[in-house]
Design a protein around this motif. Structure first.
Motif, PDB file in Angstrom:
ATOM      1  N   LEU A  74       0.842  -1.205   0.000  1.00  0.00           N
ATOM      2  CA  LEU A  74       0.000   0.000   0.000  1.00  0.00           C
ATOM      3  C   LEU A  74       0.874   1.251   0.000  1.00  0.00           C
ATOM      4  N   ALA A  75       1.934   1.217   0.797  1.00  0.00           N
ATOM      5  CA  ALA A  75       2.837   2.372   0.902  1.00  0.00           C
ATOM      6  C   ALA A  75       3.553   2.644  -0.424  1.00  0.00           C
ATOM      7  N   ASP A  77       2.307   1.975  -3.375  1.00  0.00           N
ATOM      8  CA  ASP A  77       1.290   2.112  -4.424  1.00  0.00           C
ATOM      9  C   ASP A  77       1.197   0.878  -5.328  1.00  0.00           C
ATOM     10  N   THR A  92       0.011   1.099   8.548  1.00  0.00           N
ATOM     11  CA  THR A  92      -0.055   1.672   7.194  1.00  0.00           C
ATOM     12  C   THR A  92      -0.205   3.185   7.258  1.00  0.00           C
ATOM     13  N   ARG A  93      -1.062   3.644   8.150  1.00  0.00           N
ATOM     14  CA  ARG A  93      -1.298   5.094   8.288  1.00  0.00           C
ATOM     15  C   ARG A  93      -0.011   5.798   8.744  1.00  0.00           C
ATOM     16  N   THR A  96       2.499   5.743   5.721  1.00  0.00           N
ATOM     17  CA  THR A  96       2.149   6.532   4.534  1.00  0.00           C
ATOM     18  C   THR A  96       1.718   7.960   4.875  1.00  0.00           C
ATOM     19  N   ASN A  98      -1.139   8.997   4.788  1.00  0.00           N
ATOM     20  CA  ASN A  98      -2.362   9.400   4.081  1.00  0.00           C
ATOM     21  C   ASN A  98      -3.300   8.251   3.699  1.00  0.00           C
ATOM     22  N   ALA A  99      -3.020   7.024   4.146  1.00  0.00           N
ATOM     23  CA  ALA A  99      -3.932   5.910   3.844  1.00  0.00           C
ATOM     24  C   ALA A  99      -5.313   6.231   4.418  1.00  0.00           C
ATOM     25  N   THR A 222      -9.222  -0.261   3.509  1.00  0.00           N
ATOM     26  CA  THR A 222      -8.416   0.957   3.386  1.00  0.00           C
ATOM     27  C   THR A 222      -7.918   1.113   1.953  1.00  0.00           C
ATOM     28  N   ARG A 224      -5.120   3.354  -0.615  1.00  0.00           N
ATOM     29  CA  ARG A 224      -3.906   4.179  -0.563  1.00  0.00           C
ATOM     30  C   ARG A 224      -4.294   5.646  -0.706  1.00  0.00           C
ATOM     31  N   GLY A 225      -3.560   6.502  -0.046  1.00  0.00           N
ATOM     32  CA  GLY A 225      -3.884   7.927  -0.036  1.00  0.00           C
ATOM     33  C   GLY A 225      -3.754   8.605  -1.382  1.00  0.00           C
TER      34      GLY A 225
END
Length: 283
Positions: A74-75, A77, A92-93, A96, A98-99, A222, A224-225
């Motif tokens: 996720l980090a 992308d 994850t938050r 990143t 921004n997740a 969740t 990805r941001g």
């Protein structure tokens, strides 16, 4: 030579363009491997088909080796969306910044873990003192972090209290270990326990629940941001539109062990972060 170089550059540009276009047309989805890979895929297939129809794009399930791989993907992308436990969401938050947690099941507002044993003499955790015990994955919210947090609040440090602490890697594996006598006790999430009982995959004449944790927030979907906000909103609406009164939707919800999906937000997982810091799992 110059023309050939230009043609090569143009060809590369077209290739990159095609890759970018293809990436935009495929939603890459995964989940923390808290159950057997075949089970994760079985649970996801109808949901994936539903999302493809609602979003008008291909949805691909990407299996991962372990919990950390979901966070990393996720980090980086490499994934667009993932089913995370509360702790993996926090990780994850933090990684990143921004997740975005979109939705959770209604029951994830008040989730619990079940302590189990096949020893009829075990009526409480105190009865397991000096015996062997299994958590799920080290990174599991419901199979490790929160049970450990509540134990510590009761003055129990697992590594000192039990003769041996093991990690099965997944909730269904914990049940199998307890049932086979590989460990004297274990802990797993309430949802998987109920699913295994309903499916007749656990011998309840042998394996019993002897304690349940207090409630806490757990799983969520969740994104990805960096995902297109319009697409993220479309995904969220698709989950919220799943209606248990619709038989097709109910089949999807049942596989997700969900009564329905509701919106969630990062603040809901502050307690998980606090528990992780208390347990020394976050620096």
């Amino acid at each position: 030579m110059f023309k050939r170089s230009l043609a090569l550059v143009a060809g590369l540009a077209l290739s990159v363009s095609a890759v970018v276009s293809q990436a935009a047309e495929v939603l890459k989805v995964s989940a923390i491997p808290d159950e057997a890979p075949t089970e994760l895929l079985r649970k996801f297939k109808p949901l994936g088909a539903y999302l493809e129809k609602e979003l008008g794009m291909k949805v691909e399930f990407v299996p991962v080796a372990d919990y950390a791989a979901v966070v990393e993907s996720l980090a980086a992308d490499r994934l667009d969306m993932a089913w995370l436990g509360g702790f993996t969401f926090v990780q994850t938050r933090l990684k990143t910044g921004n997740a975005i947690p979109l939705v959770q099941r209604e029951q994830d507002e008040k989730f619990t873990s079940k302590f189990i044993s096949a020893d009829p003499a075990v009526k409480s955790l105190q009865d397991l003192k000096g015996k062997t015990f299994a958590f799920g994955s080290v990174s599991s919210t419901s199979g490790s972090l929160m049970p450990r947090y509540f134990m510590q609040k009761d003055g129990i440090v697992p590594e000192q209290f039990f003769s041996r602490v093991a990690y099965s890697g997944a909730h269904d594996a914990t049940v199998a270990w307890v049932q086979a006598g590989k460990v004297d006790g274990g802990v797993l999430n309430a949802s998987v326990w109920q699913k295994l009982v309903d499916a007749g995959k656990v011998d309840t004449s042998k394996v019993k629940v002897f304690a349940t944790t207090p409630t806490y927030y757990d799983y969520n979907w969740t994104v990805r941001g960096t995902l297109d906000p319009a697409l993220a909103e479309k995904i969220k609406r698709a989950f919220l539109a799943l209606d248990p009164a619709n038989p097709e939707h109910k089949a999807i919800l049942d596989l997700q062990a969900a009564s329905r999906f509701i919106p969630t937000k990062p603040e809901n997982y502050a307690g998980i972060e606090e528990a992780a810091r208390s347990a020394g799992l976050l620096k």
